[in-house]
Enzyme design. Structure first.
Site, PDB file in Angstrom:
ATOM      1  N   ALA A 591      -2.578 -23.879  -3.118  1.00 48.95           N
ATOM      2  CA  ALA A 591      -2.930 -22.460  -2.993  1.00 48.95           C
ATOM      3  C   ALA A 591      -3.471 -22.113  -1.620  1.00 48.95           C
ATOM      4  O   ALA A 591      -3.492 -20.946  -1.239  1.00 48.95           O
ATOM      5  CB  ALA A 591      -3.979 -22.096  -4.048  1.00 48.95           C
ATOM      6  N   GLY A 592      -3.897 -23.086  -0.901  1.00 50.09           N
ATOM      7  CA  GLY A 592      -4.443 -22.767   0.422  1.00 50.09           C
ATOM      8  C   GLY A 592      -4.865 -24.011   1.161  1.00 50.09           C
ATOM      9  O   GLY A 592      -4.983 -25.095   0.584  1.00 50.09           O
ATOM     10  N   GLN A 593      -5.036 -23.850   2.416  1.00 47.39           N
ATOM     11  CA  GLN A 593      -5.479 -24.962   3.250  1.00 47.39           C
ATOM     12  C   GLN A 593      -6.711 -24.539   4.022  1.00 47.39           C
ATOM     13  O   GLN A 593      -6.662 -23.571   4.775  1.00 47.39           O
ATOM     14  CB  GLN A 593      -4.360 -25.360   4.227  1.00 47.39           C
ATOM     15  CG  GLN A 593      -4.730 -26.489   5.174  1.00 47.39           C
ATOM     16  CD  GLN A 593      -4.936 -27.815   4.445  1.00 47.39           C
ATOM     17  OE1 GLN A 593      -4.084 -28.260   3.677  1.00 47.39           O
ATOM     18  NE2 GLN A 593      -6.089 -28.438   4.665  1.00 47.39           N
ATOM     19  N   ASP A 731     -21.372 -15.703   7.516  1.00 54.58           N
ATOM     20  CA  ASP A 731     -19.979 -15.758   7.965  1.00 54.58           C
ATOM     21  C   ASP A 731     -19.128 -14.781   7.162  1.00 54.58           C
ATOM     22  O   ASP A 731     -18.045 -15.123   6.680  1.00 54.58           O
ATOM     23  CB  ASP A 731     -19.446 -17.192   7.869  1.00 54.58           C
ATOM     24  CG  ASP A 731     -18.228 -17.398   8.772  1.00 54.58           C
ATOM     25  OD1 ASP A 731     -18.012 -16.576   9.680  1.00 54.58           O
ATOM     26  OD2 ASP A 731     -17.499 -18.387   8.562  1.00 54.58           O
TER      27      ASP A 731
HETATM   28  N1  LIG Z   1     -11.108 -20.032  -5.414  1.00 56.70           N
HETATM   29  C1  LIG Z   1      -9.945 -19.863  -4.803  1.00 56.70           C
HETATM   30  N2  LIG Z   1      -8.917 -19.316  -5.448  1.00 56.70           N
HETATM   31  C2  LIG Z   1      -7.736 -19.132  -4.847  1.00 56.70           C
HETATM   32  N3  LIG Z   1      -7.475 -19.467  -3.575  1.00 56.70           N
HETATM   33  C3  LIG Z   1      -8.469 -20.022  -2.890  1.00 56.70           C
HETATM   34  C4  LIG Z   1      -9.746 -20.249  -3.458  1.00 56.70           C
HETATM   35  N4  LIG Z   1     -10.524 -20.809  -2.527  1.00 56.70           N
HETATM   36  C5  LIG Z   1      -9.769 -20.912  -1.443  1.00 56.70           C
HETATM   37  N5  LIG Z   1      -8.540 -20.454  -1.655  1.00 56.70           N
HETATM   38  C6  LIG Z   1      -7.430 -20.400  -0.698  1.00 56.70           C
HETATM   39  O1  LIG Z   1      -7.464 -21.558   0.082  1.00 56.70           O
HETATM   40  C7  LIG Z   1      -7.622 -21.227   1.441  1.00 56.70           C
HETATM   41  C8  LIG Z   1      -8.548 -22.207   2.073  1.00 56.70           C
HETATM   42  O2  LIG Z   1      -9.813 -22.057   1.491  1.00 56.70           O
HETATM   43  P1  LIG Z   1     -11.063 -22.774   2.083  1.00 56.70           P
HETATM   44  O3  LIG Z   1     -12.282 -22.240   1.444  1.00 56.70           O
HETATM   45  O4  LIG Z   1     -10.832 -24.228   2.020  1.00 56.70           O
HETATM   46  O5  LIG Z   1     -10.858 -22.271   3.564  1.00 56.70           O
HETATM   47  P2  LIG Z   1     -11.795 -22.248   4.761  1.00 56.70           P
HETATM   48  O6  LIG Z   1     -13.012 -21.525   4.373  1.00 56.70           O
HETATM   49  O7  LIG Z   1     -10.999 -21.736   5.885  1.00 56.70           O
HETATM   50  O8  LIG Z   1     -12.074 -23.735   5.031  1.00 56.70           O
HETATM   51  P3  LIG Z   1     -13.379 -24.545   4.961  1.00 56.70           P
HETATM   52  O9  LIG Z   1     -14.239 -23.932   3.893  1.00 56.70           O
HETATM   53  O10 LIG Z   1     -12.863 -25.885   4.607  1.00 56.70           O
HETATM   54  O11 LIG Z   1     -13.953 -24.430   6.298  1.00 56.70           O
HETATM   55  C9  LIG Z   1      -8.149 -19.812   1.456  1.00 56.70           C
HETATM   56  O12 LIG Z   1      -7.701 -19.130   2.577  1.00 56.70           O
HETATM   57  C10 LIG Z   1      -7.596 -19.211   0.205  1.00 56.70           C
HETATM   58  O13 LIG Z   1      -6.328 -18.666   0.475  1.00 56.70           O
END
Ligand SMILES: Nc1ncnc2c1ncn2[C@@H]1O[C@H](COP(=O)(O)OP(=O)(O)OP(=O)(O)O)[C@@H](O)[C@H]1O
Length: 880
Positions: A591-593, A731
């Site tokens: 779903a995401g990275q 943030d």
């Molecule tokens: N609870 C969720 N439900 C659906 N998609 C999600 C969820 N959490 C994150 N994602 C998807 O995954 C992507 C990456 O989320 P993540 O929180 O890991 O990103 P980030 O904040 O950029 O990275 P990090 O927290 O590792 O610094 C998001 O952009 C979103 O699209």
């Protein structure tokens, strides 16, 4: 050597201050008048500068005392000097500046109409009559020469004439000089083309005029290096070389300097300092990556490294290339010509309205090379050197809003949002995306907002691959993609197998998607038990409010790691289940990275009875088989900032609210493999929604005011919940707001939260993503929850305009603009309702005292405009 040359040769750490420079010898005094602005600096003649002072102050004792040899040598070199200058006197025609040919020989100062010198000079006077030479603020590069016109009025003229040879103390002469009545003194003013010429003339004058060179020698004189901007040459003068380079590659201009030199120095200082530390970190951390990350303190290298890390606005502030973390495959990031596109984020063009993503769930995460509306962030890096699109984005500069008195939130007149549109800046040639490069991407990382009471904790140890100087950036390494993970990993169907290719630039970009978050060390503060206590506090920095005293503080010393990896693991184990969750979930798709790991959509397929009990005690809602959940998988050994993960889990766990992404449970599958289970938000991030809005365009607002009001209100509710618990998110931006298909809006990403306590009701750490940062954060002042309100205002502008203010600017300039412009101006205020403008004005109020709190915001009439959840359906359709 002239002062500017001397100043250029000193190191950055020696650079202390713009002005005050000592007055020239004609008026020796220990009382130095502070100066401001480039044309107010007071150069002295070519005295050597010792830069040995440990306080970064260039100190030269007795520097006015010329010894005979020096003087003779200098006199030989300067026996005659001539050149074109602008001149005016203090007489009747004193308002006229005339071009004159100035000649100084051994006896006279002469001004001619031309350089042939065939006519009589229009003015000539003896060098022995010159009683004072000083720089003035009358004009740029201007000096004032005061001479006595009536030598008879000067009681000790003979003595004065002789004093040159005596080289002795002539305090009496000084008093004689000052006792002269004004009618016996005359001034002329000379301006030169540039600073260098000015210094040369000053050198000559001080060498040749007996009344100047023979004056008493001040002792314990302190000279602080002064910096100016020479519009003739278009360069900064007296600037440490590496700063000069940074400035050269930024878009900070002489005008900016004049407007607020302190702010320029502040952002430079911050930028350079963190870059330098970051580079060394990078070097430590990334020893295989020789290309772009070689350690160097030079600005050019900083720039290169920044460029290399340039990706999208959520781009990591990482020191090393995350691709290396990603797959142990050292892959240099794309190198960018720093002179051109350096710092220039590139925004991908909005998707055509009829474009349908090929993959239903957050296609951007399915693989990089694939064109998808949601892939802009990742595409940016790949395309940043080739997809240059002219932009019509206006370069909006702002006025600072400084209300004199508090006004009711609803009634503040948003003056700063009156219609104003500036012409397109030619430099904004790149159509920019949200995505940006973090100017602090090399920043040293110190635990930011952390879990324990131990505020100095920095769990990262060198033997864990983390450099000893504590970094100021989260450097979460991305885990292996599913197909590359260790056996035993759930097999995740990949719609495009192999799309995540760590050896490609795209993968580099993908892996680089991390937050630009900045942390600085804080003092240890007690905190409530079990709450992530931010660990760092920026060292108290000198206030740089006065232009006159633009200082450079010493580089921060990284805080010592006080929390071991074992301690972090122990904390982690307290909030996770120590078992393999593989049987409990069916992985559906990616779903995401994120920077720290991949997020998967999964379905709960089994609940172990003893496990269920634990889950139920953690969650209010019952876990059911078939529930869709989001699972974020992280490889701990790849996480340089494990404490941030713990922080995030703890905050999420303790923050159950309808506008906060619900934490469900976490598993420590192995010592190295962490799974965090959250509620699944199908709608993706607000960034995706803005980017894929059917209305998104050059002129259109991607979202309607009603939709914005709805989303902001929901976010504000989540924020208020946090603020009531004295937690600052730090943030807030569209990337960190997720939506589901029912248009529920939830805040996520709590790694950088900070807890305010009675002991510490303010923070001072540089945290956040620069374009969303409140001015007080950029200026490294103390701040509180209201920084989130500012960021909320910026996020509202994202929804209105598609991107935050200054995204087209290079980060250094953006920082400068945030620090100096205050409330950003809107691109199309004329098309907006008064309500939203009022709302923005209370969010984006520079004076924190007058900025609304979340509580106040929730009563704002703007929220009366909020649409129904169903009105967001069109925005969520892009996922289908
Ligand atoms: N609870 C969720 N439900 C659906 N998609 C999600 C969820 N959490 C994150 N994602 C998807 O995954 C992507 C990456 O989320 P993540 O929180 O890991 O990103 P980030 O904040 O950029 O990275 P990090 O927290 O590792 O610094 C998001 O952009 C979103 O699209």
């Amino acid at each position: 050597m002239s002062l500017s040359a001397a100043a250029n040769s000193i190191s950055e750490s020696d650079f202390q201050n713009i002005g005050p420079a000592p007055r020239p010898p004609a008026a020796p005094s220990n009382s130095i008048t502070p100066i401001s602005g480039f044309n107010q600096t007071q150069p002295i003649s070519s005295f050597n500068i010792n830069n040995t002072n440990s306080n970064n102050i260039i100190e030269k004792k007795n520097y006015l005392k010329f010894n005979t040899i020096d003087k003779n040598t200098r006199a030989m070199n300067l026996s005659k000097r001539n050149g074109w200058v602008s001149y005016k006197d203090d007489g009747l025609l004193s308002f006229i500046w005339q071009k004159r040919f100035l000649v100084i020989n051994d006896s006279y100062i002469s001004l001619y109409k031309n350089d042939k010198m065939n006519d009589d000079p229009i003015l000539q006077f003896a060098l022995t009559n010159v009683i004072s030479v000083s720089r003035t603020q009358l004009k740029q590069n201007c000096l004032e020469i005061i001479r006595i016109t009536d030598r008879n009025s000067f009681p000790s003229s003979n003595n004065l004439s002789n004093s040159n040879s005596s080289n002795g103390n002539n305090n009496s002469n000084n008093s004689n000089l000052s006792s002269l009545d004004s009618s016996s003194k005359k001034s002329i003013y000379i301006t030169t083309k540039n600073e260098h010429e000015l210094h040369a003339w000053l050198d000559t004058l001080f060498t040749k005029c007996p009344l100047l060179s023979g004056v008493s020698s001040p002792t314990n004189f302190t000279h602080k290096v002064h910096v100016g901007f020479d519009p003739e040459t278009g360069s900064f003068v007296g600037m440490p070389t590496n700063w000069e380079k940074l400035l050269k590659h930024s878009r900070i201009t002489g005008e900016d300097w004049n407007n607020d030199s302190a702010a320029v120095i502040q952002v430079l200082q911050f930028y350079q300092e963190y870059n330098d530390l970051g580079i060394s970190n990078n070097n430590n951390n990334n020893n295989n990556n020789n290309n772009q990350n070689s350690a160097s303190n030079s600005a050019s290298n900083s720039i290169t490294s920044l460029n290399n890390n340039k990706s999208n606005r959520s781009s990591p502030s990482h020191i090393k290339s995350p691709i290396n973390d990603y797959n142990n495959n050292q892959q240099p990031l794309p190198s960018i010509d720093s002179s051109k596109s350096s710092f220039q984020p590139v925004r991908h063009a909005p998707s055509p309205p009829n474009f349908k993503p090929q993959i239903s769930v957050n296609t951007r995460n399915q693989g990089l090379p694939q064109q998808s509306p949601s892939m802009g962030k990742y595409q940016n890096v790949i395309q940043q050197q080739r997809s240059i699109t002219p932009t019509s984005i206006t370069n909006f500069h702002q006025q600072q809003q400084q209300p004199q008195q508090r006004m009711p939130v609803r009634n503040i007149v948003p003056q700063q949002y009156q219609m104003q549109q500036k012409p397109v800046s030619p430099i904004n040639q790149y159509r920019s995306h949200h995505n940006m490069e973090n100017p602090y991407s090399k920043g040293p990382v110190v635990a930011q907002s952390i879990i324990q009471n131990n505020d100095n904790a920095s769990p990262i140890k060198p033997n864990q691959g983390i450099p000893t100087p504590v970094r100021l950036h989260p450097q979460r390494g991305a885990p292996l993609p599913p197909q590359q993970q260790a056996p035993g990993k759930p097999s995740v169907p990949s719609k495009s197998p192999g799309q995540i290719n760590p050896s490609s630039a795209a993968a580099a970009a993908l892996a680089m998607k991390q937050h630009m978050k900045q942390v600085t060390p804080t003092k240890q503060q007690p905190g409530p038990p079990n709450f992530p206590q931010p660990q760092r506090q920026a060292p108290k920095k000198p206030e740089l409010d006065q232009k006159k005293d633009v200082g450079v503080r010493k580089q921060k010393k990284p805080s010592k790691p006080t929390m071991s990896n074992a301690e972090i693991m122990s904390k982690l184990k307290q909030v996770t289940f120590n078992l393999d969750p593989t049987p409990y979930f069916r992985m559906i798709e990616k779903a995401g990275q994120g920077a720290s790991g991949s997020v998967y959509l999964a379905e709960r397929q089994q609940i172990q009875s003893n496990n269920l009990e634990m889950i139920q005690s953690t969650n209010e809602e019952k876990a059911h088989i078939g529930d869709k959940v989001a699972i974020k998988q992280m490889i701990l050994s790849k996480q340089p900032r494990k404490e941030l993960i713990v922080n995030e889990i703890l905050v999420m766990k303790d923050s159950r609210h309808k506008n906060i992404v619900n934490f469900l449970e976490a598993y420590l599958k192995t010592e190295d493999d962490l799974w965090v289970v959250m509620e699944f938000m199908e709608g993706g991030s607000l960034t995706d929604i803005i980017e894929n809005s059917p209305a998104n365009g050059e002129t259109n607002s991607p979202l309607t005011e009603g939709q914005i009001a709805y989303i902001v209100r929901e976010t504000c509710q989540g924020l208020k919940f946090l603020h009531d618990k004295h937690i600052i998110h730090r943030d807030i931006k569209s990337d960190n707001v997720l939506l589901d298909t029912r248009a529920r809006v939830k805040i996520t990403d709590f790694g950088f939260c900070a807890k305010l306590t009675d002991q510490r009701s303010k923070r001072a750490t540089m945290v956040g993503t620069p374009y969303w940062m409140a001015p007080e954060v950029v200026k490294q002042r103390e701040y509180d929850e209201k920084v989130d309100v500012w960021s909320l205002g910026i996020m509202s502008i994202e929804m209105l305009e598609g991107e935050p203010p200054y995204l087209n600017e290079d980060p250094l300039k953006a920082l400068y603009l945030i620090a100096t412009n205050g409330t950003p101006k809107l691109k199309h205020p004329e098309s907006l309702s008064l309500e939203i403008k009022r709302f923005l004005s209370v969010c984006l109020c520079v004076d924190v005292r007058y900025r609304a709190s979340t509580e106040e915001l929730l009563h704002h009439t703007f929220f009366n405009m909020a649409c129904e959840p169903s009105d967001l359906t069109s925005l969520l359709e892009w996922k289908n």
